[in-house]
Design a protein around this motif. Sequence first.
Motif, mmCIF file in Angstrom:
data_model
loop_
_atom_site.group_PDB
_atom_site.id
_atom_site.type_symbol
_atom_site.label_atom_id
_atom_site.label_comp_id
_atom_site.label_asym_id
_atom_site.label_seq_id
_atom_site.Cartn_x
_atom_site.Cartn_y
_atom_site.Cartn_z
ATOM 1 N N LEU A 132 2.042 118.162 73.296
ATOM 2 C CA LEU A 132 0.659 118.564 73.563
ATOM 3 C C LEU A 132 -0.311 117.428 73.243
ATOM 4 O O LEU A 132 -1.234 117.135 74.013
ATOM 5 C CB LEU A 132 0.296 119.804 72.724
ATOM 6 C CG LEU A 132 0.710 121.162 73.271
ATOM 7 C CD1 LEU A 132 0.470 122.245 72.232
ATOM 8 C CD2 LEU A 132 -0.051 121.488 74.551
ATOM 9 N N LEU A 133 -0.087 116.783 72.107
ATOM 10 C CA LEU A 133 -0.943 115.651 71.705
ATOM 11 C C LEU A 133 -0.800 114.491 72.684
ATOM 12 O O LEU A 133 -1.794 113.839 73.045
ATOM 13 C CB LEU A 133 -0.579 115.191 70.289
ATOM 14 C CG LEU A 133 -0.972 116.130 69.144
ATOM 15 C CD1 LEU A 133 -0.310 115.690 67.839
ATOM 16 C CD2 LEU A 133 -2.494 116.146 68.958
ATOM 17 N N THR A 134 0.443 114.228 73.121
ATOM 18 C CA THR A 134 0.679 113.144 74.077
ATOM 19 C C THR A 134 -0.045 113.416 75.384
ATOM 20 O O THR A 134 -0.657 112.521 75.974
ATOM 21 C CB THR A 134 2.196 112.977 74.345
ATOM 22 O OG1 THR A 134 2.855 112.699 73.115
ATOM 23 C CG2 THR A 134 2.460 111.843 75.319
ATOM 24 N N ASN A 135 0.012 114.667 75.836
ATOM 25 C CA ASN A 135 -0.672 115.046 77.075
ATOM 26 C C ASN A 135 -2.180 114.868 76.942
ATOM 27 O O ASN A 135 -2.854 114.350 77.845
ATOM 28 C CB ASN A 135 -0.337 116.497 77.420
ATOM 29 C CG ASN A 135 -0.747 116.866 78.834
ATOM 30 O OD1 ASN A 135 -0.660 116.040 79.749
ATOM 31 N ND2 ASN A 135 -1.196 118.080 79.023
ATOM 32 N N THR A 136 -2.719 115.268 75.791
ATOM 33 C CA THR A 136 -4.160 115.116 75.544
ATOM 34 C C THR A 136 -4.536 113.639 75.447
ATOM 35 O O THR A 136 -5.602 113.221 75.918
ATOM 36 C CB THR A 136 -4.558 115.844 74.239
ATOM 37 O OG1 THR A 136 -4.029 117.167 74.246
ATOM 38 C CG2 THR A 136 -6.063 115.930 74.088
ATOM 39 N N LEU A 137 -3.632 112.842 74.854
ATOM 40 C CA LEU A 137 -3.871 111.403 74.732
ATOM 41 C C LEU A 137 -3.920 110.734 76.104
ATOM 42 O O LEU A 137 -4.753 109.849 76.345
ATOM 43 C CB LEU A 137 -2.780 110.764 73.869
ATOM 44 C CG LEU A 137 -2.884 109.250 73.628
ATOM 45 C CD1 LEU A 137 -4.168 108.902 72.894
ATOM 46 C CD2 LEU A 137 -1.683 108.750 72.839
ATOM 47 N N ILE A 138 -3.039 111.148 77.012
ATOM 48 C CA ILE A 138 -3.038 110.596 78.371
ATOM 49 C C ILE A 138 -4.402 110.823 79.026
ATOM 50 O O ILE A 138 -4.976 109.930 79.646
ATOM 51 C CB ILE A 138 -1.912 111.234 79.218
ATOM 52 C CG1 ILE A 138 -0.546 110.735 78.736
ATOM 53 C CG2 ILE A 138 -2.087 110.916 80.703
ATOM 54 C CD1 ILE A 138 0.630 111.518 79.305
ATOM 55 N N LYS A 139 -4.939 112.031 78.853
ATOM 56 C CA LYS A 139 -6.244 112.357 79.433
ATOM 57 C C LYS A 139 -7.356 111.544 78.770
ATOM 58 O O LYS A 139 -8.269 111.051 79.438
ATOM 59 C CB LYS A 139 -6.525 113.854 79.276
ATOM 60 C CG LYS A 139 -5.584 114.740 80.085
ATOM 61 C CD LYS A 139 -5.794 116.218 79.763
ATOM 62 C CE LYS A 139 -4.767 117.085 80.471
ATOM 63 N NZ LYS A 139 -4.852 118.508 80.078
#
Length: 857
Positions: free
Chosen positions: A427-434
Amino acid sequence: MKYSLVILLFLVFGSSFSQDLEESIYVATETFNKNRTTQTFSDLLKNEAEFSSKLKTKDHYFAYLFLLVNKADYLYQSNQQPQAITAYEAALDVYNTQLLNKTFVYDITEYCLKPLGILYHKIGDYTNAENTIKHYIFLAEKQKNNPHRISGAINLANLYYTLGKFNAALNIAKNGLDIKGASAIQKQALQQVINKSAIQNNSELKKNPNVLALKNKYDNDSKYHLALKNKDYKTALFYFETKYLHINKGTLTARTIAKLNFEEAQLHYKLNDFKNTSVKLKLALQALLPNYNLENLPKKETLYPENTFIDIFDLLALLQSNLDNTLACYDLSFYVSTLLTNNLTSQESKLIHLHANRKRSESIISALYKAYQNTKDTTLVTQAFAYAEKNKASILKEIIGKKTLLERHPTDTLLIKELTLLQQQELLTNTLIKAQYQQDVKQINKLSQELTSVSIALKKLKAKINAKYPEPNDVDISISKLQHKLKTDHAVLVEYFYGENHIFQFIISATAISLNNITRDAVFNTAISDYIHYFDNSSVINNNIPQFSNAAFKLYKALHFDKTLAFKNVVIITDGFLNFIPFESLLTQSTDSKNYSKMPFVVNNQVLAYNTSALFYLNASDFKYDDKVLGVFPVFDNSDAKLTYSLDEAKSIDKQTNAKFLMYQDATKSNAMLQAKNYGVLHLSTHASSGTFTIPANIDFIDQKLFLNDLYSLNLKNQLVVLSACETGIGKLQKGEGSMNLARGFQYAGVENLLFSLWKINDLSTSQLMASFYKNYSQSNSPFIANRLAKLDYLKDQSISNIKKSPYYWSTFIYYGHLTPERPSVNSKYIIFAFIGLGIALLLWIIIRKRKNGPNA
């Protein structure tokens, strides 16, 4: 008064105890620092164990931080990298959890973050390295600390150079030179990164030929790298030796000495000087293993996580004339690679390591194939197959293994916490990509810190879980079990290994195993590329049907798929660009026909199921038919993206199954994911994208997109997921792991059976295929069978014009999953019952006759 005296005494003695503990920690640390030996370090560890259980005040924790940082530094200088990382991470955890920055002035960057970032880089934990370096650059900019900003620029630029991100490395190093206060050594380090990156980046050299200039002359390091790029190894060796002469050997670490010896060994090998290659490799090993016996290969137990070992053993393997010795060298490389990846927690870091493992596997399979050609010994093929499977979808295998372990022990708090942390990490990785896409620096820093904290927590958990549930040493797939399953499924398995120079094809049936080699020459590569491009749009095939027919038959032969013709059911483990080939559309014979319904497509003779690993096929759960379908249909009414025939698709599903639909505004991401758990089949009829270089694959809901990384944090139990959308089987190729597509995301989330598309599809033909699929699904109870029958129905449908029967329209959907046999039809059941009834009647007639006529009847 009595109670006041007690409180006063408690405060006095408590304060005295607190000061004594704080002082004891400092004294123990300083005593160690005055004389750093193995014995004094052992004493420090004993003291640490005693201190750690008594910490209460901020002063205690600050003193303990001091101890941990010095412990980490000793381990770092002693070349004990994983242990050093653990100590630095513990120090960082104390600093953050106890909020020591609020009470004390301490340079956490200098004493903890900088060495930690460098260590992460050294062991190949590139995700944590990037997060750590970016974090202290953020702190440095906030504090206007130029020395730390410059150090951060050097370390981040070097990291990006290692990762092959030469443009990013170049730009960061250039920006680093603009920061005021850089020392001569720092400027030289930044310029060296600029030089190396520019050499690797041809467009930069053409645009700015003076980018390499140092006082209008190339320095020796740049000349060395330029000669390497141009494959002028003799010149490269000259400049390497010139550069090496000016290095102060006394200042070099054992690791640096090993790396320099390896670099020189590589140059000697390129110059066919194998004697000096061997000498330099042994010197490299001796630097890393002081007690190493030069005559033999090191034993596994003497090795540790250090990527220089991998380089050494891979090159040593090329020097061997004996197959067993070659395999022994490569096995040591794989062993060290495993030690390194065991310290990684994010799949992004693990993916980077797969490329080198793949190249090694290709070399091994090539060697085994040559031996097999000479001996025809099938045990060599079995060995080669094990190496082909070793790194195929290894990250997916790992997460599925963790979920399986949790299913066996559903109440184990350690396993529950690990899975929760893994989902949080994604979830954090996905948010970081954004955040990176939006260039939100503050958010990027916050997320990077959180990801580092999660990574540290996962490492601690992993050690406890491994102690409780030791991982098996032998994880090779069992050929006998695989053949038994193939016998049960009346199937053959075809697995491809797509290497840089060769494609190896394994064909395994219930009774035999064979290995074929396909050379990846220019002609073959063009054939693969051209065939994939036939499906770029609907007109490419129809514009030249004879050309397509010729290509489809030639590729069928080139891929040796004709060797499976004797089998009705085929399991295909694709790899590389073969992930994008619809094998059903290949032609089994040459044909002059332009009538698609009369062409000898593979789909006419065989039923195909795909997968990413033979292990997934072997361990697949039995498919349980379920007609409860959740259909998600955003439709996108009143927009340019409207799916006109989506409603027809919904009607056909409703007719054949027990379905519930989320239509129009109800088709939200949260609504769909929340309700999906209550249905055996999840059907998504929408738009999707294979993603870009910066944005992962994604699928549209009415309110927002579901990204590939979102799926990594989900836990789905659907028997079947149907992705009736464009490009759901397309994504960025990762060597070893496969296509990073939405289908892989659903597999990661726990779904074993999937139907998905390989290219942008026509929504009318999709609705027709889906109507037929669900009709056949309800009759056969098998998505495996239904997918093929839907395609055959489409080709036989006389209401569909010939031009619309191009493989472009019907072969896009491929099935991943269990080879569920067709349920006997109603008529078949009646026939079986009739025979059983006749048998019973005949038996009764015989018994009655015997009783009536006596025993002699």
